[in-house]
Design a protein around this motif. Sequence first.
Motif, mmCIF file in Angstrom:
data_model
loop_
_atom_site.group_PDB
_atom_site.id
_atom_site.type_symbol
_atom_site.label_atom_id
_atom_site.label_comp_id
_atom_site.label_asym_id
_atom_site.label_seq_id
_atom_site.Cartn_x
_atom_site.Cartn_y
_atom_site.Cartn_z
ATOM 1 N N LYS A 252 0.878 -1.135 -0.016
ATOM 2 C CA LYS A 252 0.026 -0.057 -0.244
ATOM 3 C C LYS A 252 0.997 1.190 0.067
ATOM 4 N N ALA A 253 1.970 1.286 0.724
ATOM 5 C CA ALA A 253 2.607 2.217 0.746
ATOM 6 C C ALA A 253 3.484 2.932 -0.523
ATOM 7 N N ILE A 254 3.927 1.578 -1.162
ATOM 8 C CA ILE A 254 4.490 1.704 -2.392
ATOM 9 C C ILE A 254 3.746 2.232 -3.391
ATOM 10 N N GLU A 255 2.480 1.868 -3.428
ATOM 11 C CA GLU A 255 1.522 2.358 -4.344
ATOM 12 C C GLU A 255 1.210 4.042 -4.083
ATOM 13 N N GLU A 256 1.215 4.350 -2.843
ATOM 14 C CA GLU A 256 0.783 5.686 -2.370
ATOM 15 C C GLU A 256 2.197 6.841 -2.637
ATOM 16 N N PHE A 257 3.283 6.336 -2.137
ATOM 17 C CA PHE A 257 4.483 7.007 -1.816
ATOM 18 C C PHE A 257 5.649 6.829 -3.225
ATOM 19 N N LYS A 258 5.399 5.877 -3.891
ATOM 20 C CA LYS A 258 6.161 5.545 -5.073
ATOM 21 C C LYS A 258 7.871 5.824 -4.809
ATOM 22 N N PRO A 259 8.346 5.126 -4.059
ATOM 23 C CA PRO A 259 9.684 5.202 -3.415
ATOM 24 C C PRO A 259 10.477 4.682 -4.661
#
Length: 314
Positions: A252-259
Amino acid sequence: MKILAIESSCDEFSISIIDNKKILTNIISSQIKQHEAFGGVVPELAARLHLESIDYTLLAALKESKLDINEIDYIAYTERPGLIGSLIIGKLVGESIAEYINKPLIALDHIEGHIFGANINNKFEYPVLAMVVSGGHTQIEMVYSPNDFEVIGATVDDAIGECYDKVARVLGFKYPGGALIDKQAFVGNKNAFNFTQPKNDGSYDFSYSGLKTNVINTIHNLKQNHKEIPINDICASFQFAATNIIEKKLQKAIEEFKPKTLTIAGGVSANCELREVIKLLGKKNNIKNTIIPEFQYCTDNAAMIAKLAYEKLK
């Protein structure tokens, strides 16, 4: 630029010296055997044992790096978080050395240090999505620079490492038991028990107290009914529940913050299942700069503090 770093936040006293990007030495005095008899870290004992380790670690670090103490440009130490008595020892050692050689003193954050432990032999591309997992911490951080950290999720009770150790104790494993659970899990059936998914609520926060209680109660019920304890299956099912929620929240964090960089840090980052989760997430989301820290930089060590100090000063 030569930096001498001190890490003393818990039950390891460590001194490392970095010369620009190169770690010259990373001496660690561990106390695991002394705390094993108590089933966990005893704060007062940890602080006293740190005092006994100062001379050895400092002299060994200088000898291995082939440096004189006066060649050091900066002193860095772990200021927070950690056991207060242990932190005070590191602070006093750092202040004493800095005063003696008349060089600047830098106070640093233990968690930020863990994250930069993954950067010792690698190079972060910002922003970095870091999963911090240890005996005292479970949190997700976005790192935008060595001086810009944002905690987007954290545990509201037990940390993942704490949960592992408490379950291990009930299973009869010696402290620290997390590594033993990891080992037994690989020969067990992860679907044997349907343990509680910790805080599976769509947030970035974690809660491991419910999972811990669920597993411990299951073990006690089996014992009370005079049934065999399927240790391998319990370890596998517990580990799946503990790590699967991390995979969900990181996705979920990858999809939101796009690191641009994905990494894991902290003592529990030595866990084989979690290391595999990070690798798979990196591949699935095409994050080419996916970094798994070397085992020597997973547990508490001063090299991570030295690297953090260097990156901040640079």
